[in-house]
Design an enzyme around this catalytic site. Structure first.
Site, PDB file in Angstrom:
ATOM      1  N   ASP A  92       0.853  -1.203   0.000  1.00 39.88           N
ATOM      2  CA  ASP A  92       0.000   0.000   0.000  1.00 39.88           C
ATOM      3  C   ASP A  92       0.882   1.243   0.000  1.00 39.88           C
ATOM      4  OD1 ASP A  92      -2.104   1.735   0.341  1.00 39.88           O
ATOM      5  OD2 ASP A  92      -2.369   1.303   2.477  1.00 39.88           O
TER       6      ASP A  92
HETATM    7  C1  SPV Z   1      -6.794   1.765   4.132  1.00 43.47           C
HETATM    8  O1  SPV Z   1      -7.686   0.980   4.448  1.00 43.47           O
HETATM    9  O2  SPV Z   1      -6.169   1.663   3.100  1.00 43.47           O
HETATM   10  C2  SPV Z   1      -6.474   2.863   5.019  1.00 43.47           C
HETATM   11  C3  SPV Z   1      -6.654   2.728   6.436  1.00 43.47           C
HETATM   12  O3  SPV Z   1      -5.988   3.845   4.516  1.00 43.47           O
HETATM   13  S1  SPV Z   1      -5.176   2.159   7.086  1.00 43.47           S
HETATM   14  O4  SPV Z   1      -4.755   1.002   6.397  1.00 43.47           O
HETATM   15  O5  SPV Z   1      -5.403   1.937   8.508  1.00 43.47           O
HETATM   16  O6  SPV Z   1      -4.190   3.260   6.911  1.00 43.47           O
HETATM   17 MG    MG Z   2      -5.272   3.628   2.599  1.00 44.00          MG
END
Ligand code: SPV
Ligand code: MG
Length: 580
Positions: free
Chosen positions: A76
């Site tokens: 991510d």
């Molecule tokens: C996501 O779900 O991608 C978020 C929330 O941004 S977190 O992963 O907690 O940052």
């Molecule tokens: Mg996110």
């Protein structure tokens, strides 16, 4: 893809604002593809709370950057392109009806953000949440990951540009504060909140990866004071992934308006996938993995396959189902009247019997009619019908004529004997039946049970059938136990009329059973002395004996059959009065 949740962008877009207006905590579930979208959208539990019936479901969906990237096998870190994210978003929108909140990461630079807003708003998304970090951001939950915060003024400008580009009032841009994630203070977050609200943000999300909710509760309290000072009402959003003991009631009490369960469907699916894979490797078969796997049918149901099956079935029963009229036999009893013509071409009040049948079928949308000819084949004319000749009609029975039209049988068919005339509603009623094999039967058998039985096809119901003044008869409850000319007429409850409907499954089993009998049997079978003389009713009896359910549809009069000269007289009289 299920069509059940179909909606339009303009209908969906404003739903989030509408739900927020109601004032309860908005419960949001993550989705990372169509299937998880349907689950998040449709899941509902029903039960009792404090003696009152309650139903609970998610109010909206979260398209998470973490779970979308992970589903695609990526970290991510904004490496998944916006177009790829949009593909997932479209997938989810196509199968859901609840408001969708999109995780917009950093939003890119202001120009990128404007394009993103345009496309999201257009698609029917209700809100985008962007975080005040520098592109390319790192996910917020991993300890020690680099977290670079954006300058508040630069981020506020991005929000301002976004608000200017959106078209409707429905769409929301929510600013996400990453101060606590980056190790900064609640005060830093509050300072940023003020900047973003003044730039036009429609709400604030405060993120935290603490195991306890203390810091976000602290923020919430100060945020309320800030809103008061600015004379604004703007919802507050949280993501209780790490501080997961806190209840929804406690969050609402602390002043939160939205709680996002940001990654739970993907994480639970991941664990089940790992367990399943490991179990198969350990046991070298899948039996032990079954507890971790949903039945295939559950998935079929969720994605709409069972709806498709049902619709196919309805289409099959209602339109284009072929009709086979076996009209090959010679009717000895009418020899003098027929003059070498087959019974189907017998004149009934100025029109051949077959033409009356075809008109009746067409009236019920049954246009694909095949007539199997044999005796006097050259005399058969039937507009719009296919003609198939059974040259061996003298050797076999009506069953052989049915199988002469073999390629019409496979997908389901209607069988109509060539010597019956009936009221149109009987066909309509039969077409509405959904069972695999339905025989149309008459229940007025008590009037002619003792007539010479050599051509009455008796039917005995599995259920005791007491003639009664009033009754309701459901086809799915009406099972045939026995059928044939020679069954004890005292046990007969009905008479088969020479009209039947076969679904695809019913037809497949009918064909299979016939092939098996012809290939593997010799000598007597049911009422046939020899397998070559196997009749339609013998084959049906054989299917029943092999535990295939054959249903019947009850009719009380409304039909006639033609065997004797006096039947022709009666038919002609009846149809003359019909057309004066
Ligand atoms: C996501 O779900 O991608 C978020 C929330 O941004 S977190 O992963 O907690 O940052
Ligand atoms: Mg996110």
């Amino acid at each position: 893809m299920t069509l059940r949740n179909n909606t339009l962008p303009e209908i969906r877009r404003g739903k989030l604002k509408a739900i927020l207006k109601q004032g309860n905590l908005v419960r949001v579930m993550e989705a990372h593809n169509g299937l998880s979208g349907i689950i998040a959208n449709n899941l509902k539990i029903e039960g009792q709370s404090d003696g009152q019936p309650v139903t609970r479901e998610f109010d909206a969906l979260w398209e998470s950057s973490l779970t979308d990237s992970a589903s695609k096998g990526y970290p991510d870190i904004e490496v998944v392109s916006f177009d790829s994210r949009l593909q997932t978003i479209s997938e989810i929108l196509a199968v859901t009806s609840k408001p969708l909140i999109v995780d917009g990461d950093t939003g890119g630079d202001p120009n990128n953000f404007e394009y993103a807003i345009t496309r999201l708003e257009n698609a029917g998304v209700s809100a985008v949440i962007i975080e005040d970090k520098v592109f390319p951001k790192r996910n917020s939950l991993e300890d020690g990951a680099q977290q670079t915060l954006e300058t508040p003024k630069i981020f506020a400008n991005k929000i301002r540009r976004g608000k200017q580009i959106q078209i409707t009032d429905d769409f929301m841009i929510i600013a996400r504060l990453e101060s606590l994630i980056a190790g900064r203070s609640v005060e830093d977050a509050l300072f940023r909140a003020r900047e973003y609200l003044l730039a036009g943000a429609d709400g604030i999300m405060i993120h935290s990866k603490s195991k306890e909710p203390g810091e976000i509760f602290d923020f919430a309290k100060k945020y309320r004071a800030l809103l008061k000072e600015l004379d604004l009402e703007r919802p507050l959003v949280c993501v209780p992934t790490t501080y997961n003991k806190v209840t929804e009631d406690e969050l609402a009490e602390a002043g939160f308006n939205v709680a996002i369960y940001a990654n739970h469907l993907l994480r639970s699916a991941y664990r089940a996938m790992m367990k399943t894979g490991k179990n198969i490797l350990i046991h070298q078969r899948s039996f032990e993995a079954d507890p971790y796997c949903a039945p295939v049918r559950d998935i079929f149901k969720t994605v709409g396959f069972l709806d498709v099956k049902e619709k196919d079935k309805q289409d099959q029963t209602n339109t284009n189902i072929p009709v086979v009229i076996p009209a090959a036999g010679e009717e000895i009893r009418l020899k003098d009247v027929l003059n070498g013509k087959p019974k189907a071409m017998l004149d009934v009040a100025g029109k051949p019997l077959l033409h009356r049948q075809v008109a009746l079928l067409n009236k019920n949308n049954l246009m694909d009619v095949t007539v199997v000819t044999g005796y006097g084949a050259e005399h058969v004319r039937a507009e719009g019908c296919s003609l198939v000749e059974n040259k061996d009609y003298k050797k076999g029975t009506l069953l052989n004529s049915i199988f002469a039209a073999r390629d019409k049988l496979e997908d389901g068919f209607v069988l109509l004997y060539s010597d019956i005339l009936l009221e149109s509603h009987i066909i309509a009623k039969l077409m509405a039946c959904e069972e695999d094999i339905v025989l149309a039967v008459d229940d007025s058998i008590q009037y002619h049970k003792n007539e010479s039985g050599h051509y009455i096809d008796f039917v005995a119901s599995k259920k005791w059938n007491l003639p009664s003044r009033r009754k309701i008869s459901f086809v799915y409850e009406n099972d045939v136990a026995r059928i044939g000319k020679k069954i004890n007429s005292d046990n007969a409850t009905h008479e088969f009329m020479g009209l039947a409907k076969f679904s695809k499954t019913g037809a497949e089993r009918f064909i299979q059973t016939y092939q098996d009998c012809v290939q593997n049997y010799e000598g007597r079978l049911h009422e046939a002395d020899d397998i070559s003389k196997l009749s339609f009713t013998d084959l049906i009896q054989e299917m029943i004996d092999r535990e295939f359910t054959v249903n019947f549809m009850e009719v009380h009069k409304g039909w006639i059959e033609v065997h004797y000269p006096e039947d022709i007289e009666l038919a002609s009289k009846l149809f003359k009065s019909e057309n004066p």
